[in-house]
Design an enzyme around this catalytic site. Structure first.
Site, PDB file in Angstrom:
ATOM      1  N   ASP A 211      44.601  39.311  45.317  1.00  0.00           N
ATOM      2  CA  ASP A 211      45.512  38.687  44.369  1.00  0.00           C
ATOM      3  C   ASP A 211      46.817  39.478  44.345  1.00  0.00           C
ATOM      4  O   ASP A 211      47.046  40.337  45.195  1.00  0.00           O
ATOM      5  CB  ASP A 211      44.874  38.530  42.982  1.00  0.00           C
ATOM      6  CG  ASP A 211      44.703  39.858  42.238  1.00  0.00           C
ATOM      7  OD1 ASP A 211      45.153  40.909  42.750  1.00  0.00           O
ATOM      8  OD2 ASP A 211      44.115  39.837  41.144  1.00  0.00           O
TER       9      ASP A 211
ATOM     10  N   ARG B 252      42.486  33.948  31.210  1.00  0.00           N
ATOM     11  CA  ARG B 252      43.542  34.965  31.301  1.00  0.00           C
ATOM     12  C   ARG B 252      44.889  34.260  31.443  1.00  0.00           C
ATOM     13  O   ARG B 252      45.192  33.689  32.493  1.00  0.00           O
ATOM     14  CB  ARG B 252      43.312  35.900  32.492  1.00  0.00           C
ATOM     15  CG  ARG B 252      44.442  36.932  32.638  1.00  0.00           C
ATOM     16  CD  ARG B 252      44.090  38.116  33.519  1.00  0.00           C
ATOM     17  NE  ARG B 252      44.014  37.811  34.933  1.00  0.00           N
ATOM     18  CZ  ARG B 252      43.913  38.733  35.901  1.00  0.00           C
ATOM     19  NH1 ARG B 252      43.867  40.019  35.573  1.00  0.00           N
ATOM     20  NH2 ARG B 252      43.821  38.372  37.168  1.00  0.00           N
TER      21      ARG B 252
END
Length: 554
Positions: A457, A177
């Protein structure tokens, strides 16, 4: 071969030519080669103007939403794509047929090895929300992937030896990603502006590893974050086509799964798959970022105020609608519909609390399986067996054949009223506590942070910030005290939390809570609203030198 000039390209860091992770001899110099730079500079020069235009379009939409002149809906101009039942995504790619358990994490060397050794099918290596984009984190992430793909990632620390459990060809499929379209990499300038971070991350990984991954029989594969429009997916598709042509591999070799983690993208799922067609490997429910985006885009509308974060769950009306539409859309088009993150981590010193947390994970995965997802995410290797136990009940590598019958309308996707939802003082405290802890760690270079037995996150801190902005802006009344949420109240509680967290910090006066609070304060007072915390904080972790590196010596 295309001739690419590196004139007016400035690399504002020293290129380390010494190996850092012995016995591997790979250095940063092996990643930042002249030919690799030419490749990413070509991509940047070709596509950066379009990238900037698409980012401006996001703000055009926001202004229309704020004025009340526009409400999010399915696009009339793409109705023909949605209504055409004949088109499909591509045949499933090797290594991406069974994705029942995916693990995620930043590209730190030890975490990369632990993830590849986990009992999972695929591993999303994350340069985005679970990584703080310091230069070392980003460039050594590339070194680590380069070594993993070549079976030379093993290394020792004074405490532990880290080794892959066999050949990487037989380990989980790697999916990378890159950072989102909104981010830039300020250590490398092209034509007097920082290079797109998306192109930097994608380009270096693809250039060095695509052909090696093809030899392994699985890759190169990507996860694409934070998109808000199908034309942003088309931009990625254009990048993929040029990249594959440049190194001489067939178009369609790349596969990309798109995270549907913004509210506008939920109205364009079919168009996003369509734009990536030959490169599509499905969609994923990015739950926390989706909540963040929902608040962000609807923040100025008093009809869409969300309650305390723990009351916004996957069964909340707007979340349930988004999940059901995603699964139906993906399976009708023959691609994977991936479930969301289980952020829990083992609670080693409290067996009862640990059992409760693991039961919550199991129930969440059962809900995803029953809805029709083809697999799901975990943040920790210890959760992989739970996910495996649930998804083995599919009886097949995926359940793309299952097309759930449901009709999800635009109104369903915007149904943010949560029955019995409450906003309380504890909700403010929780948002400030989690937001400050995450931002402080991020400023120290860590983007994957254990907080309250969850692996958090950037999406977590974003939800904290947006909720507080929204509550202050609309002056909501607290259920527990009857008090109105004001800038003064959030600032008072912020100061209390900073003092408490600073005192408790094992870093003593070296902690960064005061710095985090400096950036947090105007946002949670409702005085300003930044598109992303990560871009707001980014300059604090940039470490450039005044004199650019001589590129002729690379």
């Amino acid at each position: 071969m295309v001739k690419v000039s590196l004139d007016n390209v400035k690399l504002l860091v020293d290129v380390d030519k010494e190996p850092f992770f012995k016995p591997s001899s790979t250095t940063v110099g092996d990643i930042l080669t002249k030919d690799a730079l030419e490749f990413i500079v070509l991509l940047h020069r070709t596509f950066n103007n379009k990238r900037k235009q698409l980012l401006e379009n996001r703000q055009v939409v926001q202004k229309k939403l704020d004025s009340g002149s526009y409400h999010l809906d399915f696009l009339p101009e793409t109705a023909n794509i949605r209504n055409d039942p004949t088109w499909q995504g591509p045949i499933l790619a090797p290594g991406l047929i069974n994705r029942s358990t995916e693990i995620t994490g930043p590209p730190l060397r030890n975490m990369l090895i632990n993830a590849l050794n986990a009992p999972v099918n695929t591993y999303m290596t994350d340069f985005e929300d679970s990584a703080s984009p310091t230069w070392n984190n980003m460039v050594y992430g590339q070194v680590n992937l380069y070594d993993a793909i070549r079976n030379q990632i093993d290394f020792d620390t004074p405490r532990k030896s880290y080794k892959l459990n066999g050949n990487v060809a037989n380990l989980p499929t790697i999916i990378v990603r890159p950072r989102g379209w909104h981010m830039v990499e300020k250590h490398l300038y092209v034509d007097d502006e920082p290079i797109s971070a998306s192109i930097f991350d994608f380009g270096l990984y693809f250039y060095h590893n695509a052909k090696e991954l093809i030899k392994l029989g699985k890759g190169p594969y990507f996860y694409l974050p934070k998109m808000e429009h199908h034309l942003e997916a088309k931009l990625w598709n254009d990048v993929f086509c040029v990249a594959q042509d440049y190194i001489g591999i067939p178009r369609g070799t790349i596969r990309a799964t798109v995270l549907i983690e913004t509210l506008p993208a939920a109205f364009q799922m079919e168009e996003i798959i369509y734009q990536l067609r030959q490169h599509s490997s499905g969609l994923n429910c990015g739950r926390w970022d989706y909540i963040f985006s929902t608040i962000k885009r609807l923040r100025n509308d008093p009809n869409h105020i969300l309650p305390n974060r723990d009351q916004v769950t996957m069964t909340s009306p707007f979340m349930d609608a988004y999940v059901k539409r995603l699964i139906n859309t993906c399976h009708r088009r023959g691609v994977h519909a991936m479930g969301g993150m289980a952020a829990q981590i083992p609670i080693k010193d409290d067996p009862a609390a640990n059992e409760k947390a693991m039961t919550k994970v199991r129930n969440d995965k059962i809900r995803e399986l029953t809805n029709g997802h083809d697999g799901s995410w975990v943040a920790h290797p210890a959760l992989a067996p739970i996910c495996n136990e649930v998804f083995i009940n599919m009886g097949t590598p995926n359940q793309i054949y299952f097309i759930p019958e449901n009709v999800v309308t635009a109104a369903n996707l915007l149904e943010t009223k949560i029955p019995n939802g409450e906003i309380t003082t504890e909700g403010i405290v929780q948002n400030l506590d989690i937001g400050l802890q995450y931002m402080e760690a991020w400023l120290r270079g860590s983007g994957c942070v254990p907080i309250n037995n969850l692996m958090e996150d950037a999406a977590t801190a974003e939800v904290s910030r947006c909720q507080l902005y929204q509550w202050v802006k609309h002056g909501v009344t607290l259920k527990d005290t009857g008090e109105k949420v004001t800038p003064e109240l959030t600032e008072k509680i912020l100061k209390e939390q900073v003092e408490r967290l600073s005192k408790a910090s094992p870093l003593g006066d070296k902690n960064k809570f005061a710095l985090a609070a400096k950036y947090f304060l105007p946002e949670i007072r409702g005085e300003k609203f930044s598109e992303f915390l990560t871009t707001l904080l980014y300059d604090e972790i940039v470490s450039t030198k005044a004199t650019p590196t001589d590129l002729s010596k690379l």
